[in-house]
Scaffold this motif. Structure first.
Motif, PDB file in Angstrom:
ATOM      1  N   LEU A 124       0.024  -1.191   0.302  1.00 40.17           N
ATOM      2  CA  LEU A 124       0.251   0.028   0.108  1.00 40.17           C
ATOM      3  C   LEU A 124       0.736   1.547   0.097  1.00 40.17           C
ATOM      4  O   LEU A 124       0.766   2.284  -0.507  1.00 40.17           O
ATOM      5  CB  LEU A 124      -0.953   0.069   1.293  1.00 40.17           C
ATOM      6  N   ILE A 125       1.981   1.787   0.977  1.00 39.49           N
ATOM      7  CA  ILE A 125       2.675   2.483   0.515  1.00 39.49           C
ATOM      8  C   ILE A 125       3.676   2.970  -0.350  1.00 39.49           C
ATOM      9  O   ILE A 125       5.024   3.716  -0.319  1.00 39.49           O
ATOM     10  CB  ILE A 125       3.040   2.753   2.295  1.00 39.49           C
ATOM     11  N   MET A 126       4.136   1.609  -1.221  1.00 33.32           N
ATOM     12  CA  MET A 126       4.719   1.485  -2.015  1.00 33.32           C
ATOM     13  C   MET A 126       4.282   2.913  -3.437  1.00 33.32           C
ATOM     14  O   MET A 126       3.063   2.263  -4.023  1.00 33.32           O
ATOM     15  CB  MET A 126       5.581   0.161  -2.800  1.00 33.32           C
ATOM     16  N   VAL A 127       5.231   3.674  -4.051  1.00 28.71           N
ATOM     17  CA  VAL A 127       4.343   4.033  -4.781  1.00 28.71           C
ATOM     18  C   VAL A 127       4.985   3.294  -6.542  1.00 28.71           C
ATOM     19  O   VAL A 127       4.364   3.621  -6.753  1.00 28.71           O
ATOM     20  CB  VAL A 127       5.880   5.775  -4.564  1.00 28.71           C
ATOM     21  N   LEU A 128       6.429   3.007  -6.815  1.00 28.37           N
ATOM     22  CA  LEU A 128       6.809   1.735  -8.018  1.00 28.37           C
ATOM     23  C   LEU A 128       7.062   0.809  -7.389  1.00 28.37           C
ATOM     24  O   LEU A 128       8.209   0.174  -7.265  1.00 28.37           O
ATOM     25  CB  LEU A 128       7.763   2.829  -8.301  1.00 28.37           C
ATOM     26  N   PRO A 129       6.015  -0.399  -6.381  1.00 33.37           N
ATOM     27  CA  PRO A 129       7.396  -1.454  -6.382  1.00 33.37           C
ATOM     28  C   PRO A 129       7.357  -2.115  -6.927  1.00 33.37           C
ATOM     29  O   PRO A 129       8.401  -2.789  -6.670  1.00 33.37           O
ATOM     30  CB  PRO A 129       5.424  -2.177  -6.528  1.00 33.37           C
ATOM     31  N   TYR A 161       9.475  -1.268 -10.017  1.00 34.73           N
ATOM     32  CA  TYR A 161      10.507  -0.963  -9.961  1.00 34.73           C
ATOM     33  C   TYR A 161      11.657  -0.094  -9.206  1.00 34.73           C
ATOM     34  O   TYR A 161      12.929  -0.129  -8.908  1.00 34.73           O
ATOM     35  CB  TYR A 161      10.011   0.602 -11.361  1.00 34.73           C
ATOM     36  N   ASP A 162      11.012   0.392  -7.811  1.00 34.68           N
ATOM     37  CA  ASP A 162      12.027   1.153  -6.538  1.00 34.68           C
ATOM     38  C   ASP A 162      11.425   0.853  -5.403  1.00 34.68           C
ATOM     39  O   ASP A 162      10.618   1.497  -4.870  1.00 34.68           O
ATOM     40  CB  ASP A 162      12.542   2.559  -6.922  1.00 34.68           C
ATOM     41  N   PRO A 163      11.169  -0.556  -4.692  1.00 38.99           N
ATOM     42  CA  PRO A 163      10.132  -0.728  -4.061  1.00 38.99           C
ATOM     43  C   PRO A 163      10.787   0.002  -2.690  1.00 38.99           C
ATOM     44  O   PRO A 163       9.850  -0.316  -1.329  1.00 38.99           O
ATOM     45  CB  PRO A 163      10.689  -1.818  -3.359  1.00 38.99           C
ATOM     46  N   GLU A 164      11.688   0.613  -2.301  1.00 38.82           N
ATOM     47  CA  GLU A 164      12.368   1.625  -1.283  1.00 38.82           C
ATOM     48  C   GLU A 164      11.139   3.122  -1.992  1.00 38.82           C
ATOM     49  O   GLU A 164      11.693   3.994  -0.251  1.00 38.82           O
ATOM     50  CB  GLU A 164      13.575   1.895  -1.391  1.00 38.82           C
ATOM     51  N   LEU A 165      11.112   3.213  -2.510  1.00 41.09           N
ATOM     52  CA  LEU A 165      10.266   4.513  -3.080  1.00 41.09           C
ATOM     53  C   LEU A 165       8.811   4.144  -2.081  1.00 41.09           C
ATOM     54  O   LEU A 165       8.118   3.595  -2.433  1.00 41.09           O
ATOM     55  CB  LEU A 165       9.893   4.932  -4.510  1.00 41.09           C
ATOM     56  N   ARG A 166       8.821   5.742  -0.327  1.00 42.76           N
ATOM     57  CA  ARG A 166       7.554   5.512  -0.094  1.00 42.76           C
ATOM     58  C   ARG A 166       6.991   6.809  -0.888  1.00 42.76           C
ATOM     59  O   ARG A 166       6.952   7.492  -0.441  1.00 42.76           O
ATOM     60  CB  ARG A 166       7.675   5.216   0.954  1.00 42.76           C
ATOM     61  N   PHE A 167       5.295   6.567  -0.523  1.00 45.67           N
ATOM     62  CA  PHE A 167       4.026   7.248  -0.653  1.00 45.67           C
ATOM     63  C   PHE A 167       4.028   7.571   1.191  1.00 45.67           C
ATOM     64  O   PHE A 167       3.831   7.222   2.074  1.00 45.67           O
ATOM     65  CB  PHE A 167       2.997   6.666  -0.771  1.00 45.67           C
ATOM     66  N   ILE A 168       4.110   9.625   0.775  1.00 45.31           N
ATOM     67  CA  ILE A 168       3.930   9.825   2.206  1.00 45.31           C
ATOM     68  C   ILE A 168       2.795  10.275   2.532  1.00 45.31           C
ATOM     69  O   ILE A 168       2.236  11.180   2.126  1.00 45.31           O
ATOM     70  CB  ILE A 168       5.342  11.782   2.719  1.00 45.31           C
ATOM     71  N   TYR A 169       2.274   9.735   3.806  1.00 42.33           N
ATOM     72  CA  TYR A 169       1.129  10.033   3.992  1.00 42.33           C
ATOM     73  C   TYR A 169       0.244  11.265   4.745  1.00 42.33           C
ATOM     74  O   TYR A 169      -0.662  12.208   4.402  1.00 42.33           O
ATOM     75  CB  TYR A 169      -0.253   8.824   4.726  1.00 42.33           C
ATOM     76  N   ARG A 170       1.555  11.197   5.661  1.00 48.81           N
ATOM     77  CA  ARG A 170       0.782  12.037   7.120  1.00 48.81           C
ATOM     78  C   ARG A 170       1.404  13.811   6.282  1.00 48.81           C
ATOM     79  O   ARG A 170       2.470  14.567   5.444  1.00 48.81           O
ATOM     80  CB  ARG A 170       2.605  12.345   7.748  1.00 48.81           C
ATOM     81  N   ASP A 171       0.237  15.128   6.713  1.00 51.08           N
ATOM     82  CA  ASP A 171       0.095  15.742   5.343  1.00 51.08           C
ATOM     83  C   ASP A 171       0.588  16.051   4.249  1.00 51.08           C
ATOM     84  O   ASP A 171       0.128  17.274   3.844  1.00 51.08           O
ATOM     85  CB  ASP A 171       1.003  17.321   6.362  1.00 51.08           C
ATOM     86  N   ASN A 172      -0.171  14.944   3.409  1.00 46.65           N
ATOM     87  CA  ASN A 172      -0.381  14.904   2.593  1.00 46.65           C
ATOM     88  C   ASN A 172      -1.462  15.292   2.086  1.00 46.65           C
ATOM     89  O   ASN A 172      -2.337  13.940   2.017  1.00 46.65           O
ATOM     90  CB  ASN A 172      -0.250  13.844   1.750  1.00 46.65           C
ATOM     91  N   PRO A 173      -1.958  15.764   0.886  1.00 50.37           N
ATOM     92  CA  PRO A 173      -3.817  16.005   1.076  1.00 50.37           C
ATOM     93  C   PRO A 173      -3.939  14.900  -0.569  1.00 50.37           C
ATOM     94  O   PRO A 173      -5.575  14.908  -0.325  1.00 50.37           O
ATOM     95  CB  PRO A 173      -3.313  17.619   0.440  1.00 50.37           C
ATOM     96  N   ARG A 174      -3.202  14.590  -1.191  1.00 44.98           N
ATOM     97  CA  ARG A 174      -3.717  13.335  -1.681  1.00 44.98           C
ATOM     98  C   ARG A 174      -3.348  12.256  -1.350  1.00 44.98           C
ATOM     99  O   ARG A 174      -4.221  11.211  -2.139  1.00 44.98           O
ATOM    100  CB  ARG A 174      -2.124  13.284  -2.836  1.00 44.98           C
ATOM    101  N   ALA A 175      -3.491  12.354   0.127  1.00 37.67           N
ATOM    102  CA  ALA A 175      -3.587  11.019   0.548  1.00 37.67           C
ATOM    103  C   ALA A 175      -5.265  11.039   1.194  1.00 37.67           C
ATOM    104  O   ALA A 175      -5.198   9.905   1.545  1.00 37.67           O
ATOM    105  CB  ALA A 175      -2.459  10.645   2.201  1.00 37.67           C
ATOM    106  N   ARG A 176      -6.354  11.592   1.407  1.00 44.73           N
ATOM    107  CA  ARG A 176      -7.635  12.223   1.310  1.00 44.73           C
ATOM    108  C   ARG A 176      -7.947  11.340   0.584  1.00 44.73           C
ATOM    109  O   ARG A 176      -7.978  11.521  -0.113  1.00 44.73           O
ATOM    110  CB  ARG A 176      -8.153  13.349   1.286  1.00 44.73           C
ATOM    111  N   ALA A 177      -9.026  10.511   1.565  1.00 38.80           N
ATOM    112  CA  ALA A 177     -10.308  10.044   0.306  1.00 38.80           C
ATOM    113  C   ALA A 177     -11.441  10.171   1.495  1.00 38.80           C
ATOM    114  O   ALA A 177     -11.435  10.240   2.328  1.00 38.80           O
ATOM    115  CB  ALA A 177     -10.124   8.976  -0.094  1.00 38.80           C
ATOM    116  N   ASP A 178     -12.475  10.910   0.318  1.00 34.12           N
ATOM    117  CA  ASP A 178     -13.979  10.390   0.746  1.00 34.12           C
ATOM    118  C   ASP A 178     -14.191   8.538   0.970  1.00 34.12           C
ATOM    119  O   ASP A 178     -14.581   8.987   2.124  1.00 34.12           O
ATOM    120  CB  ASP A 178     -14.866  11.017   0.270  1.00 34.12           C
ATOM    121  N   ALA A 179     -14.243   8.159  -0.015  1.00 35.75           N
ATOM    122  CA  ALA A 179     -14.361   7.164   0.294  1.00 35.75           C
ATOM    123  C   ALA A 179     -13.221   5.911  -0.026  1.00 35.75           C
ATOM    124  O   ALA A 179     -12.201   6.119  -1.416  1.00 35.75           O
ATOM    125  CB  ALA A 179     -15.719   6.267  -0.637  1.00 35.75           C
ATOM    126  N   VAL A 180     -12.783   4.503   0.677  1.00 31.31           N
ATOM    127  CA  VAL A 180     -12.316   3.812   0.305  1.00 31.31           C
ATOM    128  C   VAL A 180     -12.558   2.238   0.190  1.00 31.31           C
ATOM    129  O   VAL A 180     -13.507   2.115   1.374  1.00 31.31           O
ATOM    130  CB  VAL A 180     -11.337   4.389   1.286  1.00 31.31           C
TER     131      VAL A 180
END
Length: 306
Positions: free
Chosen positions: A158-163, A165-184
């Motif tokens: 879930l937290i990987m950006v390019l799983p 290609y680059d498994p170490e690159l992580r998506f930052i959820y904290r204080d990230n407006p792109r992490a907001r979702a009304d529904a999952v």
């Protein structure tokens, strides 16, 4: 469009022009490419063009360098961001694996037949007027994958950006407006049910409950829709009698353990839908994705008063 395929095989992109599907373009191999998305558009009118990668991360990883609109044309301000946003988490069903397989054949998977644009996730988003993010990978599960392994399950990806290609690159959820979702929406457990389960139903339920709690925190307290996929039935997978009833019971129990912002959505078993031809390897076909997308959209409208 100027882009580069960094790994994988030929890739496919849906092109939308002025809110309508314009067609599909193929990028044939690894390397840098210049791809025509649309031509012969009315130069006297404003146009909005969007692209959607139809394939999942196992197929390719791509890098975009920019767009060329031709001489004597001008860029406009981007359209406003949609006020609604949904995230859909799942396996090959959510990827729309094989959705465009011809109904007269049961060919194996190919990149050409996968279509995230036509996935039930995208169909639902268009119906409720929302932006959509799809986090999905074929063969992966909640607790275990279709081959019985426990590495690379969806909660771990879930937290990987390019799983791929680059498994170490992580998506930052904290204080990230792109992490907001009304529904999952979550559509898992099909692959968990395929091999011999290594955990009893109560342990699977506890894993699922923990995952929903995590999603509530990551996406800033969204409504969560727990989906039961259409590929399971009480006779399939082979040697798993009653598996549909078992998975239904687990998901319903998880939903019932939360408040009314966690909703159970049961897609109809594909075997009960003879007018909806399956795709590759008995996955949902394009028509079934339309049905599922409408069902999920209706559940969101009801629960969220959209």
């Amino acid at each position: 469009m100027h882009m580069e395929l960094l790994k994988g095989v030929a890739d496919y992109y849906a092109v939308e022009v002025d809110g309508q599907l314009h067609g599909t373009v193929m990028v044939p191999w690894i390397g840098v490419h210049e791809v025509v998305l649309a031509d012969k558009l009315d130069p006297t009118q404003d146009h909005e063009v969007a692209i959607v990668k139809r394939t999942e991360a196992t197929v390719t990883t791509a890098k975009f360098y920019g767009f060329d609109i031709g001489p004597e044309q001008r860029w406009l301000e981007p359209p406003p961001v949609k006020l609604r946003r949904i995230e859909v988490i799942g396996d090959s069903i959510t990827c729309a694996y094989g959705a465009e397989c011809p109904p007269t054949t049961q060919a194996g998977f190919s990149a050409e037949t996968e279509d995230a644009y036509g996935s039930y996730a995208s169909v639902a988003a268009r119906e409720v007027g929302a932006e959509v993010g799809i986090v999905a990978w074929s063969g992966r599960g909640l607790v275990q994958n279709s081959d019985g392994s426990r590495e690379g399950t969806l909660p771990k990806l879930l937290i990987m950006v390019l799983p791929s290609y680059d498994p170490e690159l992580r998506f930052i959820y904290r204080d990230n407006p792109r992490a907001r979702a009304d529904a999952v929406a979550v559509n898992l457990l099909t692959n968990d049910a395929f091999p011999d389960p290594q955990d009893d139903d109560d342990k699977i339920r506890k894993h699922y409950t923990k995952f929903v709690t995590r999603l509530k925190g990551l996406y800033q307290d969204p409504h969560v829709f727990l989906c039961l996929g259409p590929m399971l039935n009480n006779s399939w997978p082979p040697g798993r009698p009653g598996v549909l009833d078992r998975m239904r019971s687990i998901i319903q129990a998880v939903a019932d353990s939360f408040d009314d912002t966690v909703i159970f959505v049961e897609f109809p078993p594909q075997v009960d839908m003879p007018d909806y031809p399956p795709g590759c390897n008995q996955h949902p076909g394009a028509k079934m994705h339309q049905h599922m997308g409408h069902q999920l959209a209706e559940a969101m409208k009801t629960a969220m008063h959209w």
